[in-house]
Enzyme design. Structure first.
Site, PDB file in Angstrom:
ATOM      1  N   TYR A 145       0.626  -1.518   0.036  1.00  0.00           N
ATOM      2  CA  TYR A 145       0.003  -0.186   0.017  1.00  0.00           C
ATOM      3  C   TYR A 145       0.321   1.527   0.325  1.00  0.00           C
ATOM      4  O   TYR A 145       1.689   1.639   0.593  1.00  0.00           O
ATOM      5  CB  TYR A 145      -0.463  -0.343   1.111  1.00  0.00           C
ATOM      6  CG  TYR A 145      -1.917   1.318   1.607  1.00  0.00           C
ATOM      7  CD1 TYR A 145      -2.945   1.166   0.582  1.00  0.00           C
ATOM      8  CD2 TYR A 145      -1.984   1.902   1.910  1.00  0.00           C
ATOM      9  CE1 TYR A 145      -3.386   2.765   0.648  1.00  0.00           C
ATOM     10  CE2 TYR A 145      -2.649   3.072   2.686  1.00  0.00           C
ATOM     11  CZ  TYR A 145      -3.665   3.323   1.431  1.00  0.00           C
ATOM     12  OH  TYR A 145      -3.928   4.763   2.044  1.00  0.00           O
ATOM     13  N   ASP A 240       9.383   3.346   0.151  1.00  0.00           N
ATOM     14  CA  ASP A 240       8.223   3.254   0.793  1.00  0.00           C
ATOM     15  C   ASP A 240       7.975   2.605   1.745  1.00  0.00           C
ATOM     16  O   ASP A 240       7.696   1.946   2.485  1.00  0.00           O
ATOM     17  CB  ASP A 240       7.075   2.991   0.415  1.00  0.00           C
ATOM     18  CG  ASP A 240       5.521   3.725   1.191  1.00  0.00           C
ATOM     19  OD1 ASP A 240       5.833   4.028   2.014  1.00  0.00           O
ATOM     20  OD2 ASP A 240       5.048   3.257   0.418  1.00  0.00           O
ATOM     21  N   LYS A 268       4.241   8.538   9.020  1.00  0.00           N
ATOM     22  CA  LYS A 268       3.431   7.665  10.338  1.00  0.00           C
ATOM     23  C   LYS A 268       5.008   8.142  11.517  1.00  0.00           C
ATOM     24  O   LYS A 268       4.767   9.538  12.255  1.00  0.00           O
ATOM     25  CB  LYS A 268       3.533   6.449   9.969  1.00  0.00           C
ATOM     26  CG  LYS A 268       2.736   5.605   8.763  1.00  0.00           C
ATOM     27  CD  LYS A 268       1.696   5.071   9.643  1.00  0.00           C
ATOM     28  CE  LYS A 268       0.662   4.771   8.491  1.00  0.00           C
ATOM     29  NZ  LYS A 268       1.041   3.700   6.755  1.00  0.00           N
TER      30      LYS A 268
HETATM   31  C1  LIG Z   1       0.184   4.138   5.736  1.00  0.00           C
HETATM   32  C2  LIG Z   1       1.230   4.571   4.705  1.00  0.00           C
HETATM   33  C3  LIG Z   1       0.538   5.310   3.610  1.00  0.00           C
HETATM   34  C4  LIG Z   1      -0.026   5.735   3.312  1.00  0.00           C
HETATM   35  O1  LIG Z   1       0.466   7.757   4.640  1.00  0.00           O
HETATM   36  P1  LIG Z   1      -1.487   7.871   4.801  1.00  0.00           P
HETATM   37  O2  LIG Z   1      -0.064   9.365   5.882  1.00  0.00           O
HETATM   38  O3  LIG Z   1      -1.935   7.487   4.995  1.00  0.00           O
HETATM   39  O4  LIG Z   1      -1.549   9.286   3.743  1.00  0.00           O
HETATM   40  C5  LIG Z   1       1.827   4.887   2.643  1.00  0.00           C
HETATM   41  N1  LIG Z   1       2.817   4.027   2.738  1.00  0.00           N
HETATM   42  C6  LIG Z   1       2.325   3.426   3.296  1.00  0.00           C
HETATM   43  C7  LIG Z   1       3.227   1.923   3.517  1.00  0.00           C
HETATM   44  C8  LIG Z   1       2.170   3.531   4.614  1.00  0.00           C
HETATM   45  O5  LIG Z   1       1.488   2.244   5.504  1.00  0.00           O
END
Ligand SMILES: *Cc1c(COP(=O)(O)O)cnc(C)c1O
Length: 425
Positions: A145, A240, A268
């Site tokens: 994701y 990511d 995060k």
């Molecule tokens: C949570 C998450 C996102 C998105 O971050 P948001 O602050 O919710 O937009 C993108 N990449 C990864 C790996 C994530 O866990």
């Protein structure tokens, strides 16, 4: 579960006003057949719901709260910052300090731009990669994701998987067609893909430790293989690290696995519980961003003083206290304890763990990709989830999410969790 709890009442009001009663779908308890608890407060590793029930929390705001809820130093920093005003739309001193610390700790980052969410970070990194390479296609991996921007929603893991929405309505076909989705941990399929499309691919984006199909660890050679193929073809490799950054170690997964991406996305933890994201890399790529270069990217609240204050304080504490060995020990104890309980009951399971990120998959003996994760037994998870909740342990309400252990979880909290697990399975 009674019908007259405060959480129930709030939920019935919320669903009239907010789609599904929640402002992010993963918060709904739909997939586990329950209604969400409304949370009133948090402290350390615990959250309290509106009915006064207290839980040991393994969601920790879905990852950001590696120091636990309401950390006194973070709160103090926020209170002090707030006195000077909350937003200026002009550069502030703290943003430099934050950029300096990120560049110091994350091996591949020389320059960084702050945004307000992980979604913005990945979306902007993709645009930058397209601008830099002059190519349009991107590669992502099934079950990873990367936020909810149109081109990144294909086979996007937990949230979508939980609700059986493989690809979102409303994402333009012409855009989604630019996204190639490959199986995680499968370097051969990546090689074949690049033989065919290599010259058209701008970037490969990957969670170096996957955390959104449950936790899936990279198999040896996978990340290195991605690095080699990208370098050969001129595509940018984007890690990511929105979950893994400052989670699996101070330098993230790139330091742990010793593979450096071209661009890194963060989120995060770097917001310490406030909305922050970031993306960074070498100067030669980052200076393609406006106002220096031609790739446009902007944000009214980017680098917001409060958000940066919470994030910077969190990062400084992580650097000062280096809690990673202790997180490793507690998380290993938790995973081993869960494993023993499940083995003793004769159940088939797989526990994947990297540091303080872990997942328990029921009914399968290995999970290396999205297809494996999909075979996990949801009904066993659902009853485990609701039994744990009854006993005072708050897990993410989906079989495809990580457990987040924080520095505020003490040995006694881990033992309490294991006692609950023993009775809940
Ligand atoms: C949570 C998450 C996102 C998105 O971050 P948001 O602050 O919710 O937009 C993108 N990449 C990864 C790996 C994530 O866990």
């Amino acid at each position: 579960m009674g019908n007259n709890t405060i959480s129930e009442e709030l939920y019935s009001k919320a669903v009239e006003l907010i789609p599904g009663g929640v402002n992010s779908p993963v918060r709904a308890f739909r997939s586990v057949g329950l209604h969400p608890r409304f949370i009133k407060s948090g402290s350390g590793c615990r959250v309290m719901d509106e009915d006064g029930n207290s839980f040991v929390d393994y969601v920790c705001s879905w990852g950001p709260l590696i120091l636990g809820h309401a950390h006194p130093e973070v709160l103090e920093a926020l209170a002090l910052t707030m006195k000077d005003g909350t937003s200026f739309g002009a550069p502030t001193r703290r943003e430099i300090e934050m950029a300096e610390l990120i560049a110091e700790l994350v091996p591949s980052i020389e320059m960084v731009r702050l945004v307000s969410s992980g979604t913005e970070a990945t979306m902007s990194a993709i645009r930058l990669a397209r601008g830099y390479t002059g190519r349009d296609k991107i590669v992502k991996f099934s079950g990873c994701y990367h936020g909810h921007s149109d081109g990144l929603l294909a086979k996007a893991g937990s949230g979508a998987a939980t609700f059986s929405i493989p690809d979102s309505l409303g994402a333009p076909k012409s855009l989604v067609e630019q996204t190639i989705v490959l199986p995680y941990n499968d370097i051969e399929s990546m090689g074949r893909c690049f033989e065919e499309f290599g010259s058209e691919i701008a970037a490969v984006i990957v969670e170096p430790v996957a955390g959104n199909m449950g936790v899936v660890c990279p198999v040896p050679g996978f990340l290195r293989g991605l690095r080699d193929i990208c370098s050969k073809s001129g595509a940018l490799l984007i890690f990511d690290e929105v979950i893994s950054g400052f989670r699996v170690g101070l330098g993230g997964a790139q330091e742990l696995y010793k593979v450096l991406p071209d661009l890194t996305c963060l989120g995060k933890i770097i917001g310490g519980g406030l909305p922050v994201g970031a993306f960074g890399g070498p100067r030669r790529i980052m200076e393609l961003l406006a106002p220096v270069g031609g790739v446009y990217q902007a944000g009214t609240l980017s680098g917001n003083p409060l958000a940066v204050s919470a994030g910077l304080t969190t990062l400084k504490i992580l650097k000062r206290d280096n809690p990673y060995q202790s997180l490793e020990n507690k998380s290993a104890r938790l995973a081993d304890g869960l494993g023993k309980i499940l083995s003793a009951k004769g159940l088939k399971f797989s526990i994947n763990r990297v540091g303080s990120l872990l997942s328990v998959f029921f009914g399968v003996d290995k999970v290396n990709n999205y297809e494996d994760a999909g075979k996990a037994d949801r009904s066993v998870f659902n009853s485990f989830f609701s039994n744990m909740l009854e006993r005072g342990v708050y897990l993410a309400p989906s079989a495809f999410e990580a457990w987040f252990v924080s520095a505020a979880h003490l040995g006694a909290d881990i033992e309490f969790t294991l006692e609950c697990a023993e009775k809940s399975i």
